[in-house]
Design an enzyme around this catalytic site. Structure first.
Site, PDB file in Angstrom:
ATOM      1  N   GLY A   1       1.266 -27.733  20.059  1.00 35.05           N
ATOM      2  CA  GLY A   1       0.543 -28.187  18.863  1.00 35.05           C
ATOM      3  C   GLY A   1      -0.858 -27.613  18.802  1.00 35.05           C
TER       4      GLY A   1
ATOM      5  N   TYR B   1      -5.616  13.483   3.786  1.00 31.72           N
ATOM      6  CA  TYR B   1      -5.214  12.194   4.358  1.00 31.72           C
ATOM      7  C   TYR B   1      -5.845  11.960   5.743  1.00 31.72           C
TER       8      TYR B   1
ATOM      9  N   GLU C   1       2.538   1.166   5.009  1.00 29.33           N
ATOM     10  CA  GLU C   1       3.479   0.064   5.247  1.00 29.33           C
ATOM     11  C   GLU C   1       4.482   0.530   6.315  1.00 29.33           C
TER      12      GLU C   1
ATOM     13  N   GLU D   1      -2.937   1.134   6.292  1.00 27.76           N
ATOM     14  CA  GLU D   1      -2.700   2.486   6.838  1.00 27.76           C
ATOM     15  C   GLU D   1      -1.236   2.881   6.810  1.00 27.76           C
TER      16      GLU D   1
ATOM     17  N   ARG E   1      12.012   3.542  15.840  1.00 27.57           N
ATOM     18  CA  ARG E   1      11.502   2.518  16.767  1.00 27.57           C
ATOM     19  C   ARG E   1      11.894   2.855  18.203  1.00 27.57           C
TER      20      ARG E   1
ATOM     21  N   SER F   1       3.275   1.569  13.571  1.00 23.21           N
ATOM     22  CA  SER F   1       4.305   0.608  13.153  1.00 23.21           C
ATOM     23  C   SER F   1       4.766  -0.262  14.322  1.00 23.21           C
TER      24      SER F   1
HETATM   25  C1  LIG Z   1     -10.983   1.091  14.459  1.00 19.41           C
HETATM   26  C2  LIG Z   1      -9.644   0.635  14.065  1.00 19.41           C
HETATM   27  C3  LIG Z   1      -9.509   0.066  12.693  1.00 19.41           C
HETATM   28  C4  LIG Z   1     -10.403  -1.068  12.490  1.00 19.41           C
HETATM   29  C5  LIG Z   1     -10.017  -1.832  11.282  1.00 19.41           C
HETATM   30  C6  LIG Z   1     -10.889  -2.922  11.104  1.00 19.41           C
HETATM   31  C7  LIG Z   1     -10.477  -4.004  10.573  1.00 19.41           C
HETATM   32  C8  LIG Z   1      -9.112  -4.110  10.003  1.00 19.41           C
HETATM   33  C9  LIG Z   1      -9.160  -4.400   8.627  1.00 19.41           C
HETATM   34  C10 LIG Z   1      -8.662  -3.692   7.615  1.00 19.41           C
HETATM   35  C11 LIG Z   1      -8.002  -2.391   7.641  1.00 19.41           C
HETATM   36  C12 LIG Z   1      -8.924  -1.286   7.454  1.00 19.41           C
HETATM   37  C13 LIG Z   1      -8.690  -0.224   6.681  1.00 19.41           C
HETATM   38  C14 LIG Z   1      -7.501   0.027   5.926  1.00 19.41           C
HETATM   39  C15 LIG Z   1      -7.490   1.100   5.143  1.00 19.41           C
HETATM   40  C16 LIG Z   1      -6.321   1.540   4.368  1.00 19.41           C
HETATM   41  O1  LIG Z   1      -5.273   0.946   4.347  1.00 19.41           O
HETATM   42  S1  LIG Z   1      -6.570   2.979   3.516  1.00 19.41           S
HETATM   43  C17 LIG Z   1      -5.093   3.287   2.650  1.00 19.41           C
HETATM   44  C18 LIG Z   1      -3.985   3.692   3.557  1.00 19.41           C
HETATM   45  N1  LIG Z   1      -2.856   4.153   2.784  1.00 19.41           N
HETATM   46  C19 LIG Z   1      -1.802   4.656   3.310  1.00 19.41           C
HETATM   47  O2  LIG Z   1      -1.664   4.749   4.516  1.00 19.41           O
HETATM   48  C20 LIG Z   1      -0.777   5.195   2.353  1.00 19.41           C
HETATM   49  C21 LIG Z   1       0.544   5.479   2.997  1.00 19.41           C
HETATM   50  N2  LIG Z   1       1.171   6.608   2.367  1.00 19.41           N
HETATM   51  C22 LIG Z   1       1.108   7.850   2.886  1.00 19.41           C
HETATM   52  O3  LIG Z   1       0.498   8.090   3.925  1.00 19.41           O
HETATM   53  C23 LIG Z   1       1.831   8.929   2.142  1.00 19.41           C
HETATM   54  O4  LIG Z   1       1.918   8.750   0.838  1.00 19.41           O
HETATM   55  C24 LIG Z   1       3.253   9.139   2.665  1.00 19.41           C
HETATM   56  C25 LIG Z   1       3.123   9.637   4.084  1.00 19.41           C
HETATM   57  C26 LIG Z   1       4.050   7.839   2.646  1.00 19.41           C
HETATM   58  C27 LIG Z   1       3.999  10.163   1.803  1.00 19.41           C
HETATM   59  O5  LIG Z   1       3.128  11.115   1.358  1.00 19.41           O
HETATM   60  P1  LIG Z   1       3.514  12.233   0.306  1.00 19.41           P
HETATM   61  O6  LIG Z   1       2.276  12.888  -0.099  1.00 19.41           O
HETATM   62  O7  LIG Z   1       4.383  11.660  -0.744  1.00 19.41           O
HETATM   63  O8  LIG Z   1       4.285  13.191   1.218  1.00 19.41           O
HETATM   64  P2  LIG Z   1       5.828  13.466   1.433  1.00 19.41           P
HETATM   65  O9  LIG Z   1       6.598  12.238   1.720  1.00 19.41           O
HETATM   66  O10 LIG Z   1       6.323  14.304   0.334  1.00 19.41           O
HETATM   67  O11 LIG Z   1       5.740  14.336   2.724  1.00 19.41           O
HETATM   68  C28 LIG Z   1       5.528  15.746   2.685  1.00 19.41           C
HETATM   69  C29 LIG Z   1       5.272  16.230   4.081  1.00 19.41           C
HETATM   70  O12 LIG Z   1       3.952  15.862   4.450  1.00 19.41           O
HETATM   71  C30 LIG Z   1       3.986  15.199   5.697  1.00 19.41           C
HETATM   72  N3  LIG Z   1       2.857  14.281   5.760  1.00 19.41           N
HETATM   73  C31 LIG Z   1       2.663  13.144   5.066  1.00 19.41           C
HETATM   74  N4  LIG Z   1       1.482  12.590   5.421  1.00 19.41           N
HETATM   75  C32 LIG Z   1       0.933  13.412   6.330  1.00 19.41           C
HETATM   76  C33 LIG Z   1      -0.289  13.379   7.081  1.00 19.41           C
HETATM   77  N5  LIG Z   1      -1.167  12.364   6.960  1.00 19.41           N
HETATM   78  N6  LIG Z   1      -0.536  14.381   7.926  1.00 19.41           N
HETATM   79  C34 LIG Z   1       0.354  15.401   8.095  1.00 19.41           C
HETATM   80  N7  LIG Z   1       1.521  15.475   7.412  1.00 19.41           N
HETATM   81  C35 LIG Z   1       1.808  14.494   6.552  1.00 19.41           C
HETATM   82  C36 LIG Z   1       5.310  14.510   5.711  1.00 19.41           C
HETATM   83  O13 LIG Z   1       5.700  14.157   6.999  1.00 19.41           O
HETATM   84  C37 LIG Z   1       6.190  15.563   5.095  1.00 19.41           C
HETATM   85  O14 LIG Z   1       6.497  16.516   6.088  1.00 19.41           O
HETATM   86  P3  LIG Z   1       7.890  17.262   6.076  1.00 19.41           P
HETATM   87  O15 LIG Z   1       8.118  17.765   4.704  1.00 19.41           O
HETATM   88  O16 LIG Z   1       8.913  16.252   6.484  1.00 19.41           O
HETATM   89  O17 LIG Z   1       7.723  18.325   7.108  1.00 19.41           O
HETATM   90  C1  LIG Z   2      -6.089  -6.076   4.940  1.00 21.87           C
HETATM   91  C2  LIG Z   2      -5.906  -4.832   4.138  1.00 21.87           C
HETATM   92  C3  LIG Z   2      -6.926  -3.909   4.081  1.00 21.87           C
HETATM   93  C4  LIG Z   2      -6.798  -2.765   3.303  1.00 21.87           C
HETATM   94  N1  LIG Z   2      -7.835  -1.893   3.215  1.00 21.87           N
HETATM   95  C5  LIG Z   2      -7.738  -0.815   2.410  1.00 21.87           C
HETATM   96  C6  LIG Z   2      -8.848   0.075   2.252  1.00 21.87           C
HETATM   97  O1  LIG Z   2      -9.893  -0.094   2.862  1.00 21.87           O
HETATM   98  N2  LIG Z   2      -8.707   1.113   1.398  1.00 21.87           N
HETATM   99  C7  LIG Z   2      -7.566   1.348   0.711  1.00 21.87           C
HETATM  100  O2  LIG Z   2      -7.512   2.305  -0.055  1.00 21.87           O
HETATM  101  N3  LIG Z   2      -6.485   0.529   0.854  1.00 21.87           N
HETATM  102  C8  LIG Z   2      -6.555  -0.542   1.677  1.00 21.87           C
HETATM  103  N4  LIG Z   2      -5.472  -1.380   1.836  1.00 21.87           N
HETATM  104  C9  LIG Z   2      -4.239  -1.107   1.101  1.00 21.87           C
HETATM  105  C10 LIG Z   2      -3.083  -0.685   2.007  1.00 21.87           C
HETATM  106  O3  LIG Z   2      -3.289   0.577   2.561  1.00 21.87           O
HETATM  107  C11 LIG Z   2      -1.771  -0.724   1.214  1.00 21.87           C
HETATM  108  O4  LIG Z   2      -1.549  -2.069   0.845  1.00 21.87           O
HETATM  109  C12 LIG Z   2      -0.625  -0.181   2.040  1.00 21.87           C
HETATM  110  O5  LIG Z   2      -0.729   1.210   2.202  1.00 21.87           O
HETATM  111  C13 LIG Z   2       0.761  -0.534   1.452  1.00 21.87           C
HETATM  112  O6  LIG Z   2       0.873  -0.094   0.153  1.00 21.87           O
HETATM  113  P1  LIG Z   2       1.356  -1.069  -1.033  1.00 21.87           P
HETATM  114  O7  LIG Z   2       0.454  -2.252  -1.026  1.00 21.87           O
HETATM  115  O8  LIG Z   2       1.432  -0.241  -2.259  1.00 21.87           O
HETATM  116  O9  LIG Z   2       2.780  -1.550  -0.632  1.00 21.87           O
HETATM  117  P2  LIG Z   2       4.142  -1.165  -1.337  1.00 21.87           P
HETATM  118  O10 LIG Z   2       4.358   0.288  -1.193  1.00 21.87           O
HETATM  119  O11 LIG Z   2       4.207  -1.714  -2.713  1.00 21.87           O
HETATM  120  O12 LIG Z   2       5.158  -1.920  -0.400  1.00 21.87           O
HETATM  121  C14 LIG Z   2       5.967  -3.031  -0.802  1.00 21.87           C
HETATM  122  C15 LIG Z   2       7.378  -2.878  -0.159  1.00 21.87           C
HETATM  123  O13 LIG Z   2       7.999  -1.725  -0.691  1.00 21.87           O
HETATM  124  C16 LIG Z   2       8.506  -0.926   0.356  1.00 21.87           C
HETATM  125  N5  LIG Z   2       8.443   0.499  -0.007  1.00 21.87           N
HETATM  126  C17 LIG Z   2       7.503   1.145  -0.740  1.00 21.87           C
HETATM  127  N6  LIG Z   2       7.773   2.463  -0.811  1.00 21.87           N
HETATM  128  C18 LIG Z   2       8.883   2.671  -0.101  1.00 21.87           C
HETATM  129  C19 LIG Z   2       9.641   3.836   0.224  1.00 21.87           C
HETATM  130  N7  LIG Z   2       9.298   5.035  -0.202  1.00 21.87           N
HETATM  131  N8  LIG Z   2      10.718   3.671   0.991  1.00 21.87           N
HETATM  132  C20 LIG Z   2      11.078   2.446   1.447  1.00 21.87           C
HETATM  133  N9  LIG Z   2      10.399   1.321   1.177  1.00 21.87           N
HETATM  134  C21 LIG Z   2       9.318   1.419   0.415  1.00 21.87           C
HETATM  135  C22 LIG Z   2       7.614  -1.225   1.550  1.00 21.87           C
HETATM  136  O14 LIG Z   2       8.265  -0.941   2.775  1.00 21.87           O
HETATM  137  C23 LIG Z   2       7.339  -2.709   1.355  1.00 21.87           C
HETATM  138  O15 LIG Z   2       8.392  -3.451   1.945  1.00 21.87           O
HETATM  139  C24 LIG Z   2      -5.596  -2.527   2.598  1.00 21.87           C
HETATM  140  C25 LIG Z   2      -4.543  -3.461   2.674  1.00 21.87           C
HETATM  141  C26 LIG Z   2      -4.686  -4.603   3.438  1.00 21.87           C
HETATM  142  C27 LIG Z   2      -3.570  -5.596   3.502  1.00 21.87           C
END
Ligand SMILES: CCCCC/C=C\C/C=C\C/C=C\C=C\C(=O)SCCNC(=O)CCNC(=O)[C@H](O)C(C)(C)COP(=O)(O)OP(=O)(O)OC[C@H]1O[C@@H](n2cnc3c(N)ncnc32)[C@H](O)[C@@H]1OP(=O)(O)O
Ligand SMILES: Cc1cc2nc3c(=O)[nH]c(=O)nc-3n(C[C@H](O)[C@H](O)[C@H](O)COP(=O)(O)OP(=O)(O)OC[C@H]3O[C@@H](n4cnc5c(N)ncnc54)[C@H](O)[C@@H]3O)c2cc1C
Length: 669
Positions: free
Chosen positions: A409, A286, A434, A432, A532, A390
């Site tokens: 406006g 990750y 929700e 990155e 928060r 967040s």
């Molecule tokens: C330069 C700045 C940016 C410029 C941007 C430019 C333009 C903007 C435009 C667009 C945006 C650009 C890019 C966007 C990209 C994306 O969105 S990529 C996709 C991103 N997706 C996510 O972020 C997904 C979110 N979900 C997660 O991260 C994980 O699934 C989640 C953390 C919710 C849960 O993971 P899971 O594997 O299910 O783990 P657990 O809940 O079981 O947790 C187990 C333990 O692991 C710890 N943990 C989880 N994640 C991490 C981590 N990354 N590193 C270290 N540890 C981690 C977690 O805390 C648990 O720990 P404990 O058991 O409590 O000790």
């Molecule tokens: C502009 C933009 C750029 C992006 N770029 C990329 C990219 O480059 N690469 C990439 O891979 N992805 C990208 N994404 C995807 C993005 O990372 C995901 O949309 C984001 O991680 C949220 O996941 P989701 O869409 O599945 O939301 P969901 O998980 O479906 O969320 C919907 C609702 O459900 C709630 N919810 C879900 N799970 C839980 C839980 N466990 N507990 C409580 N509430 C929960 C959330 O809080 C939210 O209110 C992008 C998204 C956007 C909007």
């Protein structure tokens, strides 16, 4: 020599008057923010961009349809790559970042995810041999890459991703496959029409056994023809709330074979004969998300400060209404309500910008350790970044929206530039991770902190305030306690009492027999609140420490006003928590409010100078309301006249549809 260096002839006298009131040097504040060499380089880069029409927009980009926006950004990308090295040092992230902001603004460009995620993912997760193979070609832009993790059905719950990467020992290849519609990759930036390669996150299968999500380099388009590769279905997901210059995409793999060495193998490995070696920490795959969460803080702060620049400048050239009857119409910035919504946005912008520097430095330090196998601080970093992304994304969104509404406006018009800023910035609440989900990630860490304390175990530096139970009375106004200290202690109390309270409730529900998961869900809202309060405290402390380190006395004093406003605003905003446990009474909260209102008055004369010192050029600002020269009305008229609907006096559509209708109506008489 005036203290504000942006005074020029021909400017609106109302804005010149503001600049003449500056009590600190805007140049010195710019140096404090950017550092001396960069402050200077930014100005030089902005001036160079202005001389090169190929880097500028022919018309405001909000007048364009989506296809033209995408084409324009591709054309300008080529111009930047051809000529950019004459303007800026491509090896400096800061200089290149500034050039990108000038040329492309906020709405995205074809290389954003290549630089922001694809390359960082390889740098952090490829082994040395793979890095050698991929990084130089990616840096030279022989191809464009993106990061494909999210699927149509799952973005948050990464363990449930459906895309599979099955190892075939016979050919020493992985087979990438999308088994269902919900497994389509969905959202990756620049995937739709631009990228040749993706880093695909997929469930690794060896001999029928799943090893969880891992990252694989997969070619999706030919490097020469740009046609999709065999087995690939790919396209753009369509228009969005914002970021419409970016081609976020969808992607399907149909049994696509890639060589074994296309799995990123710095942390986990699969040998030729299919033996899996796990990483030292299960979440190291990750890493690219951690990188973006760390760097996005400054980017979000930048948008807040741009919106504040626009709204504060505009509020000094807009006159409406009288405060004292007969004294003439005042600048709208004289109204206390206007100062309250704008100066608090300004304070948040400065706080997040300066704290963002600290977060980035901390990330770089820990990332280096992780690269060498030391994951001791990863949990602290993950918790901190989960909270930071967040709070900063959400509170910045609120601040930007206040700036927009403060422009009345005209704020609703794209001429202000703020609607697009809001649409881009607010996406940070979702990408990155929700926000509600990420706040709960941090809450796990906080609850563990309380449990550790109860067991007499050591707490990380970040959590040590949880042990300070003697902080149980608001000390505002007491002799020997300054305002800053009293406010920081109040924020500590708010965070500690909120975390203690929710942990106690969680424990008691579990003691009554509820499962850990159900007890958690029954407390989820309060857990996010605890998160928060903790993060807002961390930001406040970090901002205070940063301001205290400033050596230049005049600049420290200018930023102390901003810091104190930030602290009073945070405490007032969360004051309901001060009453729990009888920490404060309503008179004390009223004292904080009084201090806040006095600070608004103190900041008022310097308002334009604060935003001027942040130095966003007109090219980057793309706002008629926020122009440096304050000449808003003439330019609003020009902007409106130049919009495509005004190209002809009578629209062809009017001739075709409305005129016949009206003629027909007349002929019925
Ligand atoms: C330069 C700045 C940016 C410029 C941007 C430019 C333009 C903007 C435009 C667009 C945006 C650009 C890019 C966007 C990209 C994306 O969105 S990529 C996709 C991103 N997706 C996510 O972020 C997904 C979110 N979900 C997660 O991260 C994980 O699934 C989640 C953390 C919710 C849960 O993971 P899971 O594997 O299910 O783990 P657990 O809940 O079981 O947790 C187990 C333990 O692991 C710890 N943990 C989880 N994640 C991490 C981590 N990354 N590193 C270290 N540890 C981690 C977690 O805390 C648990 O720990 P404990 O058991 O409590 O000790
Ligand atoms: C502009 C933009 C750029 C992006 N770029 C990329 C990219 O480059 N690469 C990439 O891979 N992805 C990208 N994404 C995807 C993005 O990372 C995901 O949309 C984001 O991680 C949220 O996941 P989701 O869409 O599945 O939301 P969901 O998980 O479906 O969320 C919907 C609702 O459900 C709630 N919810 C879900 N799970 C839980 C839980 N466990 N507990 C409580 N509430 C929960 C959330 O809080 C939210 O209110 C992008 C998204 C956007 C909007």
């Amino acid at each position: 020599m005036p203290l504000n260096h942006l005074i020029r002839d021909g400017d609106n006298p109302d804005i010149t008057e503001e600049r003449q009131k500056a009590t600190f040097s805007t140049e010195e504040l710019a140096i404090e923010i950017y550092g001396e060499p960069l402050a200077q380089r930014r100005r030089e880069i902005s001036a160079e961009v202005l001389k090169r029409p190929e880097l500028l927009d022919d018309c405001p980009h909000v007048f364009l349809d989506r296809t033209t926006k995408v084409e324009n950004s591709m054309k300008k990308t080529v111009a930047v790559m051809e000529k950019g090295s004459e303007i800026c040092d491509f090896t400096s992230r800061e200089e290149l970042g500034h050039l990108v902001c000038e040329v492309f603004g906020d709405d995205g460009f074809p290389l954003s995810i290549h630089f922001v995620m694809f390359l960082p993912a390889i740098q952090g997760q490829a082994d040395d041999e793979q890095a050698e193979q991929w990084i130089p070609r990616a840096m030279r832009l022989e191809f464009i890459g993106t990061y494909a993790q999210t699927e149509l059905g799952h973005g948050t719950n990464l363990r449930a991703l459906e895309t599979t990467a099955t190892y075939d020992k016979r050919t020493q290849e992985f087979i990438l496959h999308t088994p269902t519609v919900s497994a389509y990759k969905w959202w990756p930036g620049n995937l739709g029409k631009t990228a040749n390669y993706v880093i695909a996150n997929a469930q690794l299968y060896i001999d029928g056994k799943s090893h969880g999500p891992h990252n694989f380099l997969v070619q999706i388009r030919d490097e020469n023809t740009h046609q999709p590769m065999p087995g690939i279905t790919v396209g753009d997901i369509g228009p969005k709330f914002g970021l419409n210059t970016n081609d976020n995409g969808f992607l399907r793999f149909d049994h696509v074979r890639i060589p074994r060495r296309n799995m990123l193998m710095r942390h986990s490995k699969v040998s030729a004969d299919g033996v899996y070696s796990p990483p030292v920490h299960p979440k190291l795959s990750y890493g690219a998300m951690i990188f973006v969460r760390a760097t996005m803080i400054r980017m979000l702060a930048h948008v807040v400060l741009k919106a504040a620049t626009i709204a504060i400048r505009y509020s000094c050239v807009r006159r409406q209404g009288e405060i004292k009857t007969g004294n003439g119409e005042v600048k709208i910035l004289e109204y206390q309500t206007q100062q309250h919504r704008l100066f608090t946005a300004l304070a948040r912008g400065f706080a997040y910008r300066l704290v963002g520097d600290e977060v980035k430095n901390l990330y770089e330090k820990i990332a280096e350790e992780v690269k060498h196998g030391n994951v001791e601080q990863l949990a602290d970093l993950h918790a901190l970044l989960s909270g930071m992304k967040s709070i900063v994304s959400y509170d910045s969104g609120k601040a930007i929206e206040q700036c927009r509404m403060a422009c009345g406006g005209h704020g609703y018009s794209h001429a202000s530039g703020i609607p697009e800023m809001y649409a881009v910035e607010i996406a940070g609440c979702t990408y990155e991770g929700e926000n509600m989900v990420m706040l709960q990630q941090q809450a796990r860490y906080l609850v563990k902190g309380i449990h550790r304390l109860a067991h007499g175990e050591e707490l990380s530096t970040m959590l040590q305030y949880l042990a300070n139970t003697s902080n149980n009375k608001f000390r505002i106004g007491e002799s020997g306690v300054d305002l800053e200290n009293a406010l920081i202690l109040a924020l500590e109390y708010i965070a500690r009492s909120t975390i203690e309270r929710v942990t106690a409730r969680l424990d008691s529900l579990q003691n009554k027999g509820l499962s850990a998961e159900n007890a958690w869900n029954e407390n989820a809202v309060e857990l996010t609140r605890a998160s928060r309060t903790h993060t807002r405290l961390w930001i406040a402390r970090c901002f205070r420490d940063r301001v205290h380190r400033i050596e230049n006395h005049a600049i420290r004093s200018a930023l102390t006003d901003i810091l104190e406003l930030f602290l009073t605003y945070e405490v007032v905003d969360m004051s309901q928590y001060l009453y729990q446990g009888g920490y404060a009474n309503s008179d004390q909260v009223a004292q904080v409010k009084d201090a806040m209102y006095k600070l608004l008055e103190k900041i008022r004369p310097n308002a334009v100078s604060y935003v001027d010192a942040y130095e966003v050029s007109d090219t980057e600002l793309r706002s008629v309301l926020g122009r440096r020269d304050g000449n808003v009305y003439d330019n609003l008229l020009k902007w409106a006249k130049s919009n495509p609907l005004n190209r002809t006096e009578v629209l062809p559509a009017v001739e075709k549809h409305l005129m016949p209708m009206m003629l027909a109506a007349k002929s019925k008489l």
